[in-house]
Design an enzyme around this catalytic site. Sequence first.
Site: not given
Ligand code: DGY
Length: 323
Positions: A156, A158-159, A240, A242, A271, A289
Amino acid sequence: MSEPRLLVTRRWPTEVERHLQANYDVKLNADDRPLTVAELQEAFRTCDAVLPTVSDRITAEVMAAEPLKARLIGNFGVGFNHIDIAAAKARGLTVTNTPDVLTDCTADLAMTLLLTAARRAGEGERHLRAGEWTGWRPTHMMGTKVTDKTLGLVGFGRIGKAVARRAHFGFGMRILYYDAFPPDPEAVAAVGAEACSSVEEVLERADFVSLHCPGSAENRHLINAERLSLMRPHAFLINTARGDVVDEAALVAALKAGTIAGAGLDVYEFEPTVSPELARLENVVLLPHLGSATKETRVAMGMRVVENVRAFFAGEPPPDRVA
Ligand code: DGY
């Protein structure tokens, strides 16, 4: 004093490259070809700053280059799990990243994956483009309703918070979260989020699970076969963060067996190689990605690196120093 010499490992947005060219002795990568270990070592030997990104592995071996000239690693990206931070510190290198500027776009992409997976949008588009659509019918391609469901966030920060706002205010979703570091109470209250005591509790209770924890040795395979088996059979997993946070083979097995309903992935364990089995499954949405891939965000990321470089060589603390 001569201008600092910089190496940029991949193509960056033109306006950012121009800015660097106007202010520094900069070596760009016009072909956008991934650099080899030897080329990266050469950069550490000949440049004052190396400006890599997530697709470069900045290992202890790379930073062992002698004689070491570089003093700064200005990463283009918020995640820095591709940089051996302990080795960087041991070599006296400062490391910076680009937080904040990619929060919104990454959160938008997590919602894109969630909606696309739930509403079978990728599958529907393939169906239509293949000329297979015979017309509307009541039982055609029924997906899963998103509005009013429960979203579980692993992380929890920023993103995670930005995803929570979108899901709660846009889709009336209930928000559960697990974070090892207690988040600020205001952000929790703003979306009426409920704290879970473990990752397991999030997995057991959520209709959609979205991963927003950093990539690290501790988080490698955080979502493994055992934890996947705790998810509800109608639930979806969104990643989204890793790739190696999820055991990809275990995820393939769960998707094949139908022990979870589906997944939406932007990142992969190996990846840019994606398990061929994943690519054959219809109940998973696969993106390359793209979390931060908008013009606005990529320029902002570049300019954030520029500011870190400027501050470092002006003898000021770089704003986004991580090591
Ligand atoms: C990051 O900034 O860590 C992203 O995964 C690349 O877009």
